[in-house]
Enzyme design. Structure first.
Site, PDB file in Angstrom:
ATOM      1  N   LYS A   1      35.641  36.691  57.746  1.00  0.00           N
ATOM      2  CA  LYS A   1      35.974  37.674  56.704  1.00  0.00           C
ATOM      3  C   LYS A   1      36.680  38.832  57.366  1.00  0.00           C
ATOM      4  CE  LYS A   1      35.029  38.027  52.225  1.00  0.00           C
ATOM      5  NZ  LYS A   1      34.844  36.879  51.323  1.00  0.00           N
TER       6      LYS A   1
HETATM    7  P1  NAD Z   1      38.960  41.748  42.524  1.00  0.00           P
HETATM    8  O1  NAD Z   1      39.476  42.826  43.381  1.00  0.00           O
HETATM    9  O2  NAD Z   1      39.908  40.848  41.833  1.00  0.00           O
HETATM   10  O3  NAD Z   1      37.969  42.373  41.426  1.00  0.00           O
HETATM   11  C1  NAD Z   1      36.889  43.201  41.766  1.00  0.00           C
HETATM   12  C2  NAD Z   1      36.332  43.804  40.501  1.00  0.00           C
HETATM   13  O4  NAD Z   1      35.160  44.569  40.825  1.00  0.00           O
HETATM   14  C3  NAD Z   1      37.291  44.776  39.818  1.00  0.00           C
HETATM   15  O5  NAD Z   1      37.206  44.600  38.421  1.00  0.00           O
HETATM   16  C4  NAD Z   1      36.752  46.131  40.234  1.00  0.00           C
HETATM   17  O6  NAD Z   1      37.068  47.146  39.317  1.00  0.00           O
HETATM   18  C5  NAD Z   1      35.259  45.856  40.240  1.00  0.00           C
HETATM   19  N1  NAD Z   1      34.494  46.844  41.002  1.00  0.00           N
HETATM   20  C6  NAD Z   1      34.781  47.353  42.223  1.00  0.00           C
HETATM   21  N2  NAD Z   1      33.865  48.262  42.570  1.00  0.00           N
HETATM   22  C7  NAD Z   1      32.981  48.331  41.561  1.00  0.00           C
HETATM   23  C8  NAD Z   1      31.809  49.094  41.328  1.00  0.00           C
HETATM   24  N3  NAD Z   1      31.360  49.982  42.217  1.00  0.00           N
HETATM   25  N4  NAD Z   1      31.141  48.894  40.168  1.00  0.00           N
HETATM   26  C9  NAD Z   1      31.594  48.015  39.247  1.00  0.00           C
HETATM   27  N5  NAD Z   1      32.689  47.263  39.423  1.00  0.00           N
HETATM   28  C10 NAD Z   1      33.375  47.431  40.541  1.00  0.00           C
HETATM   29  O7  NAD Z   1      37.952  40.904  43.447  1.00  0.00           O
HETATM   30  P2  NAD Z   1      37.449  39.413  43.266  1.00  0.00           P
HETATM   31  O8  NAD Z   1      38.317  38.554  44.088  1.00  0.00           O
HETATM   32  O9  NAD Z   1      37.269  39.103  41.824  1.00  0.00           O
HETATM   33  O10 NAD Z   1      36.029  39.475  43.992  1.00  0.00           O
HETATM   34  C11 NAD Z   1      34.838  39.914  43.323  1.00  0.00           C
HETATM   35  C12 NAD Z   1      33.621  39.402  44.088  1.00  0.00           C
HETATM   36  O11 NAD Z   1      33.685  37.979  44.176  1.00  0.00           O
HETATM   37  C13 NAD Z   1      33.485  39.898  45.530  1.00  0.00           C
HETATM   38  O12 NAD Z   1      32.121  40.001  45.860  1.00  0.00           O
HETATM   39  C14 NAD Z   1      34.119  38.774  46.334  1.00  0.00           C
HETATM   40  O13 NAD Z   1      33.674  38.756  47.675  1.00  0.00           O
HETATM   41  C15 NAD Z   1      33.617  37.582  45.543  1.00  0.00           C
HETATM   42  N6  NAD Z   1      34.377  36.340  45.724  1.00  0.00           N
HETATM   43  C16 NAD Z   1      35.717  36.283  45.458  1.00  0.00           C
HETATM   44  C17 NAD Z   1      36.388  35.080  45.622  1.00  0.00           C
HETATM   45  C18 NAD Z   1      37.846  34.925  45.264  1.00  0.00           C
HETATM   46  O14 NAD Z   1      38.316  33.781  45.269  1.00  0.00           O
HETATM   47  N7  NAD Z   1      38.581  35.961  44.928  1.00  0.00           N
HETATM   48  C19 NAD Z   1      35.709  33.951  46.097  1.00  0.00           C
HETATM   49  C20 NAD Z   1      34.346  34.039  46.358  1.00  0.00           C
HETATM   50  C21 NAD Z   1      33.683  35.253  46.159  1.00  0.00           C
END
Ligand code: NAD
Length: 443
Positions: A129
């Protein structure tokens, strides 16, 4: 049938975002939390002592500082990280996170989660990561491009299609991956463009991405939810959903669940929380967030506080924002049957204990959000073979992988009488043990 109604806005529109999101617990040491899960699972499967020493710690911790010229002409120095946790199963693999609060402890925890996730789901990758400590929304598109390129350049040969393959995470997306790939290809051209395209996954389809990657993590969450629902005679049609985080994972989960008749009634992001008892139109909300960067100002929902959000009467909660969002207080407030962890580490141990006591089921992150890395693997395979799979190919393979992962988790939980989370770690550790036992420790 889709429950994206939203024809009648709730009475007290226009909305006003007021809540400043808080964390589930102020002192949250993410890496330690993951270590504790490893220990619990290791005890269960009687993991040998030498593996208990090797597996918790990351192999490499790379920290870089690099300068970038901003639009104003000023030069700013950024701090970037790449943590490579373990590569016994294959090249390091894991997302790039751009976030102002990202730091070493989070990246170590998240890299470690990737090792367990890949092992659990049967993808031949290790765990990594990384990312940059900054808020991409505060910088122009040009600045974001230069920051991304300079970071990838700073990582040099620490990444590569055979060694370490980044992907999108919070604050990054397809465009970031296109810049990252282009930078790597241009600075490592002797190996050829075609091969080096596989240095990152989650690219736009036009530049070597795969169909189905953008929605893959949400799709995987939905497969887990439907699997759980089938096993618990829980009819999804007409059920209510709440989602925290409406970015890649949260929005795709909500859209895909709307096709199954599940209605999104509460949603939150870094700008605040919105409620609509009639159900949001998930497509329209997703479109709005794409254009505006957040849910703030979305017309068809009533602004309410983070505390009110956690008390909403619903059936399913998908945390899809950041770690440490569900502590004891949030867990006591939740009025749902199921928590499906789209985010990594959203439930802290105190929160999980309360959920267990209250009989609320948890589908843990390392299975529930494994769809992303699974389809990233499919992208990497297509890049290596110069192939383009159809969306049906990708979807069918993903569904099979997720269902198999669920079955393994379920069987082990049943065998040991442990939680689904510890069962996931146990499956992952068993697979890693088998490899270490056969390969031995060099020299
Ligand atoms: P993203 O940047 O597309 O979206 C993140 C979202 O979280 C946004 O809507 C943002 O406004 C919100 N957010 C940020 N801080 C916040 C807070 N303090 N309170 C409430 N909401 C808040 O990111 P993503 O890719 O959707 O990732 C989200 C989660 O999923 C993370 O934990 C990431 O590690 C995990 N994840 C993502 C993927 C992927 O393929 N993108 C895969 C596995 C896990």
């Amino acid at each position: 049938m889709s429950y994206t109604t939203e024809d009648t806005p709730p009475p007290s529109a226009p909305p006003r975002i007021s809540a400043i999101p808080a964390l589930g617990e102020p002192e949250f040491r993410f890496f330690q939390v993951v270590q504790d899960y490893i220990k619990e699972a290791a005890d269960l499967i009687e993991l040998p002592a030498y593996l208990r020493r090797i597996l918790p710690e990351p192999k490499n911790e790379i920290v870089v500082h690099f300068p970038v010229r901003l639009d104003s002409g000023e030069v700013e120095v950024f701090k970037g990280y790449r943590i490579q946790h373990n590569n016994i199963l294959g090249p390091y693999k894991g997302g790039l996170r751009f976030h102002p609060h990202a730091g070493l402890d989070d990246f170590k925890a998240l890299a470690s989660l990737m090792t367990w996730k890949c092992s659990l789901i049967g993808v031949p990758f290790g765990g990594a990561k990384g990312g940059i400590k900054f808020d991409p929304q505060k910088y122009s598109r040009g600045e974001n491009e230069r920051i991304t390129r300079r970071f990838i350049h700073s990582l040099g040969n620490n990444i590569g299609p055979d060694s370490d393959i980044p992907a999108p995470d919070v604050g990054t997306g397809e465009q970031t991956m296109a810049w990252a790939m282009d930078t790597f290809v241009n600075t490592n051209s002797r190996d050829g463009n075609q091969v080096n395209r596989g240095v990152v996954t989650g690219k736009p389809v036009a530049v070597g991405g795969t169909l189905g990657r953008t929605k893959a993590t949400g799709q995987g969450v939905v497969h887990c939810i439907t699997d759980w629902a089938d096993r618990h005679a829980f009819d999804l049609e007409g059920k209510k959903l709440m989602v925290q985080g409406f970015g890649n994972v949260g929005s795709h989960t909500a859209v895909l669940l709307s096709h199954l008749g599940v209605s999104l009634v509460a949603v939150g992001d870094h700008t605040g929380y919105l409620y609509n008892p009639e159900g949001f139109n998930t497509y329209r909300l997703q479109d709005y967030v794409r254009k505006n960067g957040s849910i703030q100002g979305y017309p068809n929902g009533q602004a309410f506080s983070r505390a009110e959000f956690f008390g909403v009467q619903a059936d399913i909660f998908v945390p899809a924002a950041l770690e440490n969002q569900v502590g004891a207080e949030e867990a006591r407030a939740l009025q749902v049957r199921l928590v499906a962890e789209g985010a990594n580490g959203p439930t802290n141990p105190a929160g999980e204990a309360v959920l267990k006591e209250r009989g609320i089921a948890v589908l843990p992150d390392i299975l529930a959000n494994a769809g992303g890395v699974t389809v990233s693997y499919y992208e990497w395979v297509q890049n290596r073979r110069s192939e383009s799979w159809t969306i049906t190919d990708v979807d069918e393979r993903l569904e099979k992988a997720m269902r198999l992962g669920y079955q393994h988790m379920h069987d082990v939980a049943h065998r040991y009488g442990c939680s689904y989370r510890i069962a996931c770690y146990a499956v992952a550790l068993e697979r890693l043990r088998a490899v270490y036992e056969q390969r031995g420790i060099f020299p």
